[in-house]
Design a protein around this motif. Structure first.
Motif, PDB file in Angstrom:
ATOM      1  N   ALA A  17       0.840  -1.147   0.006  1.00  0.00           N
ATOM      2  CA  ALA A  17      -0.024   0.090  -0.171  1.00  0.00           C
ATOM      3  C   ALA A  17       0.841   1.304   0.072  1.00  0.00           C
ATOM      4  N   GLU A  18       2.013   1.277   0.666  1.00  0.00           N
ATOM      5  CA  GLU A  18       2.906   2.339   0.854  1.00  0.00           C
ATOM      6  C   GLU A  18       3.349   2.630  -0.581  1.00  0.00           C
ATOM      7  N   GLU A  19       3.786   1.794  -1.331  1.00  0.00           N
ATOM      8  CA  GLU A  19       4.275   1.830  -2.691  1.00  0.00           C
ATOM      9  C   GLU A  19       3.184   2.419  -3.629  1.00  0.00           C
ATOM     10  N   LEU A  20       1.738   1.636  -3.492  1.00  0.00           N
ATOM     11  CA  LEU A  20       0.848   2.100  -4.554  1.00  0.00           C
ATOM     12  C   LEU A  20       0.229   3.365  -4.095  1.00  0.00           C
ATOM     13  N   VAL A  21       0.420   4.157  -2.976  1.00  0.00           N
ATOM     14  CA  VAL A  21      -0.014   5.249  -2.648  1.00  0.00           C
ATOM     15  C   VAL A  21       0.304   6.486  -3.299  1.00  0.00           C
ATOM     16  N   ASN A  22       1.694   6.250  -3.904  1.00  0.00           N
ATOM     17  CA  ASN A  22       2.391   7.254  -4.622  1.00  0.00           C
ATOM     18  C   ASN A  22       2.044   7.020  -5.939  1.00  0.00           C
ATOM     19  N   THR A  23       1.192   6.190  -6.562  1.00  0.00           N
ATOM     20  CA  THR A  23       0.713   6.143  -7.922  1.00  0.00           C
ATOM     21  C   THR A  23      -0.621   6.782  -7.988  1.00  0.00           C
ATOM     22  N   SER A  24      -1.064   6.823  -9.206  1.00  0.00           N
ATOM     23  CA  SER A  24      -2.379   7.319  -9.664  1.00  0.00           C
ATOM     24  C   SER A  24      -3.568   6.838  -9.155  1.00  0.00           C
ATOM     25  N   LYS A  25      -3.383   5.542  -8.390  1.00  0.00           N
ATOM     26  CA  LYS A  25      -4.731   5.005  -7.760  1.00  0.00           C
ATOM     27  C   LYS A  25      -5.202   5.435  -6.714  1.00  0.00           C
ATOM     28  N   THR A  26      -6.575   5.605  -6.455  1.00  0.00           N
ATOM     29  CA  THR A  26      -7.210   5.826  -5.192  1.00  0.00           C
ATOM     30  C   THR A  26      -6.977   5.028  -4.212  1.00  0.00           C
ATOM     31  N   ILE A  27      -7.170   5.363  -2.876  1.00  0.00           N
ATOM     32  CA  ILE A  27      -7.310   4.484  -1.575  1.00  0.00           C
ATOM     33  C   ILE A  27      -8.226   3.487  -1.824  1.00  0.00           C
ATOM     34  N   ASP A  28      -9.325   3.618  -2.273  1.00  0.00           N
ATOM     35  CA  ASP A  28     -10.237   2.535  -2.305  1.00  0.00           C
ATOM     36  C   ASP A  28      -9.726   1.468  -3.519  1.00  0.00           C
ATOM     37  N   GLU A  29      -9.168   1.858  -4.734  1.00  0.00           N
ATOM     38  CA  GLU A  29      -8.587   1.061  -5.677  1.00  0.00           C
ATOM     39  C   GLU A  29      -7.378   0.202  -5.021  1.00  0.00           C
ATOM     40  N   ILE A  30      -6.555   0.976  -4.186  1.00  0.00           N
ATOM     41  CA  ILE A  30      -5.436   0.201  -3.655  1.00  0.00           C
ATOM     42  C   ILE A  30      -6.014  -0.925  -2.637  1.00  0.00           C
ATOM     43  N   ALA A  31      -7.186  -0.350  -1.794  1.00  0.00           N
ATOM     44  CA  ALA A  31      -7.620  -1.417  -0.986  1.00  0.00           C
ATOM     45  C   ALA A  31      -8.374  -2.721  -1.663  1.00  0.00           C
ATOM     46  N   SER A  32      -8.909  -2.482  -2.967  1.00  0.00           N
ATOM     47  CA  SER A  32      -9.417  -3.628  -3.512  1.00  0.00           C
ATOM     48  C   SER A  32      -8.250  -4.476  -3.972  1.00  0.00           C
ATOM     49  N   LEU A  33      -7.254  -3.843  -4.629  1.00  0.00           N
ATOM     50  CA  LEU A  33      -6.035  -4.667  -4.953  1.00  0.00           C
ATOM     51  C   LEU A  33      -5.428  -5.506  -4.064  1.00  0.00           C
TER      52      LEU A  33
ATOM     53  N   GLY B 197      -6.974  -6.745  -1.123  1.00  0.00           N
ATOM     54  CA  GLY B 197      -7.790  -7.717  -0.244  1.00  0.00           C
ATOM     55  C   GLY B 197      -8.622  -6.807   0.613  1.00  0.00           C
ATOM     56  N   PHE B 198      -8.632  -5.626   1.000  1.00  0.00           N
ATOM     57  CA  PHE B 198      -9.328  -4.904   1.908  1.00  0.00           C
ATOM     58  C   PHE B 198     -10.742  -4.918   1.724  1.00  0.00           C
ATOM     59  N   TYR B 199     -11.430  -4.651   2.553  1.00  0.00           N
ATOM     60  CA  TYR B 199     -12.968  -4.489   2.378  1.00  0.00           C
ATOM     61  C   TYR B 199     -13.067  -3.103   1.598  1.00  0.00           C
ATOM     62  N   ASP B 200     -12.475  -2.018   2.192  1.00  0.00           N
ATOM     63  CA  ASP B 200     -12.608  -0.896   1.299  1.00  0.00           C
ATOM     64  C   ASP B 200     -11.509   0.220   1.916  1.00  0.00           C
ATOM     65  N   GLY B 201     -11.159   1.195   1.423  1.00  0.00           N
ATOM     66  CA  GLY B 201     -10.307   2.204   1.604  1.00  0.00           C
ATOM     67  C   GLY B 201     -10.236   2.550   3.343  1.00  0.00           C
ATOM     68  N   SER B 202     -11.435   2.741   3.813  1.00  0.00           N
ATOM     69  CA  SER B 202     -11.189   2.967   5.456  1.00  0.00           C
ATOM     70  C   SER B 202     -10.760   1.952   6.268  1.00  0.00           C
ATOM     71  N   HIS B 203     -11.186   0.322   5.645  1.00  0.00           N
ATOM     72  CA  HIS B 203     -10.486  -0.429   6.356  1.00  0.00           C
ATOM     73  C   HIS B 203      -8.972  -0.549   6.465  1.00  0.00           C
ATOM     74  N   LEU B 204      -8.355  -0.140   5.181  1.00  0.00           N
ATOM     75  CA  LEU B 204      -7.039  -0.094   4.836  1.00  0.00           C
ATOM     76  C   LEU B 204      -6.259   1.005   5.576  1.00  0.00           C
ATOM     77  N   CYS B 205      -6.909   2.152   5.503  1.00  0.00           N
ATOM     78  CA  CYS B 205      -6.302   3.165   6.410  1.00  0.00           C
ATOM     79  C   CYS B 205      -6.411   2.868   7.729  1.00  0.00           C
ATOM     80  N   ARG B 206      -7.407   2.286   8.316  1.00  0.00           N
ATOM     81  CA  ARG B 206      -7.650   1.852   9.709  1.00  0.00           C
ATOM     82  C   ARG B 206      -6.375   1.000  10.337  1.00  0.00           C
ATOM     83  N   LEU B 207      -6.143   0.054   9.658  1.00  0.00           N
ATOM     84  CA  LEU B 207      -5.241  -1.081   9.786  1.00  0.00           C
ATOM     85  C   LEU B 207      -3.868  -0.339   9.735  1.00  0.00           C
ATOM     86  N   TYR B 208      -3.613   0.458   8.651  1.00  0.00           N
ATOM     87  CA  TYR B 208      -2.360   1.096   8.785  1.00  0.00           C
ATOM     88  C   TYR B 208      -1.960   2.135   9.719  1.00  0.00           C
TER      89      TYR B 208
END
Length: 268
Positions: free
Chosen positions: A227-243, A245-256
């Motif tokens: 996620a740290e690598e992908l966040v500096n690309t053009s992808k959104t947080i929700d797209e990164i979360a989906s790639l 295996g997280f439920y959604d962007g909020s789930h990813l951000c909370r765990l991070y």
């Protein structure tokens, strides 16, 4: 804090006062540190013939050609040629081990033969350090690095490393699966089956290998690194979360935030 053979690689220390020398002793040479003990640590490579080490008349050990001996600071002993009619020779490296306040780290350890250098690997390291000390343009940082490297090889827990390698071999299929596809939600049972182990045995071995992390924690750690690598690309947080295996962007951000203490965001 004291130096021990088991804790050297984990203590925060500095090496100072490094001296290296090539010694040749005549048949009757004897060194006596019985009264005051050594004022430095010494690591010694026996080149020719052998030497005996005693304390209060009792034999401690005998070193022979290609043996490497470690003598801690404060060690009390007497040494002499193993065969009275032979000269002996070797390379010695003496130094102090100090804490961050500059105080010498003491030791209660005894003299120890730490290696027999059958393939001359350490002999070449001793020669390199000897050259670095004697050369007029010695790089002190390089010299310390060479000595730290050699001491690390002596005092790293090789049995632990070998055991860790065996553990890895037994769960390698599961580790490979997690690392290659962290977005997949494999259960412990599924991972254990890949390794032909019971679930309890698999989890126990996995924690031994990972330093206490469960397969889930290990997988999430990899996900967050991605996620740290992908966040500096053009992808959104929700797209990164989906790639990943997280439920959604909020789930990813909370765990991070929970695991790192920081907010997941682009690095400028």
């Amino acid at each position: 804090m004291k130096f021990t053979y088991n804790n050297f690689c984990s203590i925060d220390c500095n090496i100072t006062d490094i001296v290296a020398f090539h010694s040749i002793w005549k048949e009757d040479n004897q060194y006596n540190y019985e009264l005051q003990g050594r004022n430095k640590y010494l690591i010694f490579y026996q080149l020719e013939n052998g030497r005996n080490y005693f304390r209060r008349g009792e034999h401690i050990c005998t070193i022979n050609k290609h043996d490497i001996l470690f003598l801690p600071h404060g060690t009390r002993y007497t040494s002499s040629a193993a065969n009275g009619d032979e000269c002996t020779s070797g390379i010695g490296i003496s130094f102090n081990i100090r804490d961050q306040d500059g105080n010498v780290i003491e030791s209660d350890e005894d003299i120890k033969i730490i290696c027999h250098d059958s393939d001359s690997r350490f002999y070449n390291m001793f020669k390199k350090i000897l050259f670095s000390v004697l050369h007029p343009s010695t790089n002190s940082l390089k010299l310390k690095a060479e000595l730290f490297d050699m001491l690390d090889k002596f005092f790293s827990d090789e049995s632990h490393s070998e055991g860790r390698d065996k553990i890895y071999d037994s769960i390698a299929e599961a580790i490979s699966t997690i690392e290659s596809s962290p977005e997949e939600n494999h259960s412990n049972k599924e991972l254990a089956d890949m390794c032909f182990l019971s679930e309890s045995t698999f989890v126990r071995k996995f924690k031994q290998y990972s330093g206490g992390k469960s397969p889930l924690q290990y997988r999430n750690q990899i996900r967050l690194m991605r996620a740290e690598e992908l966040v500096n690309t053009s992808k959104t947080i929700d797209e990164i979360a989906s790639l990943l295996g997280f439920y959604d962007g909020s789930h990813l951000c909370r765990l991070y935030k929970k695991m790192t203490g920081h907010t997941l965001k682009k690095k400028l």
